[in-house]
Design a protein around this motif. Sequence first.
Motif, PDB file in Angstrom:
ATOM      1  N   ASN A  24      42.654  43.115  46.589  1.00  0.00           N
ATOM      2  CA  ASN A  24      41.634  41.853  46.930  1.00  0.00           C
ATOM      3  C   ASN A  24      42.125  40.331  46.349  1.00  0.00           C
ATOM      4  O   ASN A  24      42.096  39.388  47.059  1.00  0.00           O
ATOM      5  CB  ASN A  24      39.770  41.866  47.177  1.00  0.00           C
ATOM      6  CG  ASN A  24      40.132  42.537  49.085  1.00  0.00           C
ATOM      7  OD1 ASN A  24      40.227  42.091  49.358  1.00  0.00           O
ATOM      8  ND2 ASN A  24      39.727  43.974  48.266  1.00  0.00           N
ATOM      9  N   THR A  25      41.960  40.318  45.354  1.00  0.00           N
ATOM     10  CA  THR A  25      43.091  39.530  44.223  1.00  0.00           C
ATOM     11  C   THR A  25      43.728  38.953  44.071  1.00  0.00           C
ATOM     12  O   THR A  25      44.178  37.882  44.071  1.00  0.00           O
ATOM     13  CB  THR A  25      42.624  39.646  42.619  1.00  0.00           C
ATOM     14  OG1 THR A  25      41.115  40.635  42.060  1.00  0.00           O
ATOM     15  CG2 THR A  25      42.800  38.787  41.682  1.00  0.00           C
ATOM     16  N   ALA A  43      42.221  33.901  37.381  1.00  0.00           N
ATOM     17  CA  ALA A  43      42.292  34.097  38.850  1.00  0.00           C
ATOM     18  C   ALA A  43      41.450  35.478  38.784  1.00  0.00           C
ATOM     19  O   ALA A  43      40.111  35.018  40.261  1.00  0.00           O
ATOM     20  CB  ALA A  43      43.738  34.247  39.509  1.00  0.00           C
ATOM     21  N   GLY A  44      41.751  36.090  38.125  1.00  0.00           N
ATOM     22  CA  GLY A  44      40.339  37.787  38.065  1.00  0.00           C
ATOM     23  C   GLY A  44      39.301  37.331  37.640  1.00  0.00           C
ATOM     24  O   GLY A  44      37.911  37.389  38.985  1.00  0.00           O
ATOM     25  N   ALA A 242      34.899  43.595  39.511  1.00  0.00           N
ATOM     26  CA  ALA A 242      35.399  42.395  38.446  1.00  0.00           C
ATOM     27  C   ALA A 242      36.398  43.423  38.127  1.00  0.00           C
ATOM     28  O   ALA A 242      37.640  42.914  37.090  1.00  0.00           O
ATOM     29  CB  ALA A 242      34.528  42.028  37.686  1.00  0.00           C
ATOM     30  N   THR A 243      36.093  44.484  37.107  1.00  0.00           N
ATOM     31  CA  THR A 243      36.916  45.340  36.719  1.00  0.00           C
ATOM     32  C   THR A 243      38.825  45.542  37.356  1.00  0.00           C
ATOM     33  O   THR A 243      39.806  45.260  36.141  1.00  0.00           O
ATOM     34  CB  THR A 243      36.607  46.592  36.301  1.00  0.00           C
ATOM     35  OG1 THR A 243      35.632  46.163  35.560  1.00  0.00           O
ATOM     36  CG2 THR A 243      37.271  47.447  35.105  1.00  0.00           C
ATOM     37  N   GLY A 244      38.568  45.775  38.557  1.00  0.00           N
ATOM     38  CA  GLY A 244      40.208  45.716  39.076  1.00  0.00           C
ATOM     39  C   GLY A 244      40.835  44.646  39.325  1.00  0.00           C
ATOM     40  O   GLY A 244      42.020  44.127  38.657  1.00  0.00           O
ATOM     41  N   ALA A 245      39.970  43.624  39.392  1.00  0.00           N
ATOM     42  CA  ALA A 245      40.152  42.092  39.464  1.00  0.00           C
ATOM     43  C   ALA A 245      41.537  42.128  38.474  1.00  0.00           C
ATOM     44  O   ALA A 245      41.762  40.402  38.054  1.00  0.00           O
ATOM     45  CB  ALA A 245      39.769  40.895  39.592  1.00  0.00           C
ATOM     46  N   LEU A 253      48.899  39.972  41.671  1.00  0.00           N
ATOM     47  CA  LEU A 253      49.721  38.867  42.085  1.00  0.00           C
ATOM     48  C   LEU A 253      51.035  38.887  41.593  1.00  0.00           C
ATOM     49  O   LEU A 253      51.480  37.471  42.113  1.00  0.00           O
ATOM     50  CB  LEU A 253      48.966  38.204  40.519  1.00  0.00           C
ATOM     51  CG  LEU A 253      47.375  38.151  41.290  1.00  0.00           C
ATOM     52  CD1 LEU A 253      46.404  37.775  39.932  1.00  0.00           C
ATOM     53  CD2 LEU A 253      46.311  37.436  41.463  1.00  0.00           C
ATOM     54  N   ASP A 254      51.492  39.369  40.712  1.00  0.00           N
ATOM     55  CA  ASP A 254      53.325  39.130  40.335  1.00  0.00           C
ATOM     56  C   ASP A 254      53.548  39.186  41.860  1.00  0.00           C
ATOM     57  O   ASP A 254      54.249  38.374  42.383  1.00  0.00           O
ATOM     58  CB  ASP A 254      53.138  40.417  39.412  1.00  0.00           C
ATOM     59  CG  ASP A 254      53.265  39.939  38.061  1.00  0.00           C
ATOM     60  OD1 ASP A 254      53.056  38.692  37.774  1.00  0.00           O
ATOM     61  OD2 ASP A 254      52.626  40.683  37.220  1.00  0.00           O
ATOM     62  N   THR A 255      53.613  40.178  42.630  1.00  0.00           N
ATOM     63  CA  THR A 255      54.561  40.431  43.796  1.00  0.00           C
ATOM     64  C   THR A 255      54.037  39.120  45.144  1.00  0.00           C
ATOM     65  O   THR A 255      54.446  39.136  45.109  1.00  0.00           O
ATOM     66  CB  THR A 255      53.778  42.084  44.312  1.00  0.00           C
ATOM     67  OG1 THR A 255      53.757  43.194  43.801  1.00  0.00           O
ATOM     68  CG2 THR A 255      54.308  42.428  45.823  1.00  0.00           C
ATOM     69  N   LEU A 256      52.386  38.707  44.978  1.00  0.00           N
ATOM     70  CA  LEU A 256      52.434  38.266  45.897  1.00  0.00           C
ATOM     71  C   LEU A 256      52.701  36.831  45.856  1.00  0.00           C
ATOM     72  O   LEU A 256      53.366  35.652  46.277  1.00  0.00           O
ATOM     73  CB  LEU A 256      51.380  38.348  47.053  1.00  0.00           C
ATOM     74  CG  LEU A 256      50.217  39.705  47.482  1.00  0.00           C
ATOM     75  CD1 LEU A 256      48.456  39.487  47.814  1.00  0.00           C
ATOM     76  CD2 LEU A 256      51.377  39.809  48.504  1.00  0.00           C
TER      77      LEU A 256
END
Length: 391
Positions: A24-25, A43-44, A242-245, A253-256
């Motif tokens: 979702n991030t 962002a995270g 939060a750990t995943g974010a 984030l790189d891809t999007l």
Amino acid sequence: MTEVLLVIGLVIAAFVGFNIGGANTGPAFGPAVGAGVLSKVVAGSLMSVFFFVGAWTIGRRVVDTLGTELVTSTAIFSLEANVTVLFFIGGALFLGNYIGVPASTSMTAVGAIAGLGLAADELAWGVMGRIVTWWIVAPIIAFWVSGIIGRYFYARLNRRIALAQSDGALVELDRTGAVPSVTLGPNTTRRELFGTGIVVVIGCLMAFSAGTSNIANAIAPLVGSGDLGMNVGIVFGSVAVATGALTIARRTLDTLGSDLTQLPLTAAIIVASVSAIIVTALSAIGIPASFVIIATMSIVGLGWGRATRTTTVAESVRGEGTAMSPGSLAGDEGGEELPSIGEEDPEDIPQANELFNPSTTARVVLMQNLVPVVATFSAYLTFRFVPLFGF
């Protein structure tokens, strides 16, 4: 044995939350990171904070729906059943990532719990019917709202909020006075600052909506069984998110961020806003919803609205005039006034490649609905015929 099962359940719940944060991030803050407005760490961090706020305020209503209202008796939430339900949710995340289509954890969670309720003859059919009804209605609302925006308001919004990046810092700290103050960068315009602020605010709104809808996917079975308290469960799930974010979300984030050229920033903001508002509204009434399906239909509606500016409403209904072009979301009409509806030259609507791909859209919608169905029947067969559960 009970303690071991509880630990396993917590580990799987943390795994689900970890993947929710990673998935979702990117959609929430990819535009801001891609535009160089935010770093991945910031962002995270924003994702973590606003997800928790959404989970703590509205998210508990969805937890109640899945953990207590979807079944007529919470006694069926044994530790063995909880571990199995969470396994199906985690499996859906893995399957979606493997085939390249993000599975709806909300819909899969409902499906897995519904399968348990069916096997135990404890499914609350009224609640299930209300959830499924909104699953059908919400994407239709997203389509028409976005279609209206695309047809009547997109160009003007694009002129006001499109992010035009300038060289240098966005803001600077002025230390010349007695009290330091924040000023615009040397090349920054007010329009750029406004557009940047909109991008960040929309990302926070999406993070909030993710918290309202997705926290239940990680903790609802454990809260329903009483193995976790509501508040403790929300904190536990939010920490996992939060750990995943802050870790695996860096890739999304790189891809999007780099793929943003395929979807104009104004269009991304509109789609995110419409989808987040609908998801949050559904969460407020206890309905778990799929952000991806709602966002997909929002994109389709926005594209249809932009393309049909070259036709009148009557022509559009009859199928006359210009068909929707793949690139119809793109385009900035600049400072010029738009022609009246039906008088716009089709050549004036700029084209872009594969902005809306019908086959990809169909695959996303199909898999988003197929995975929960598979989860429902797999859970039912597992709980019904495996002797361990005794249903």
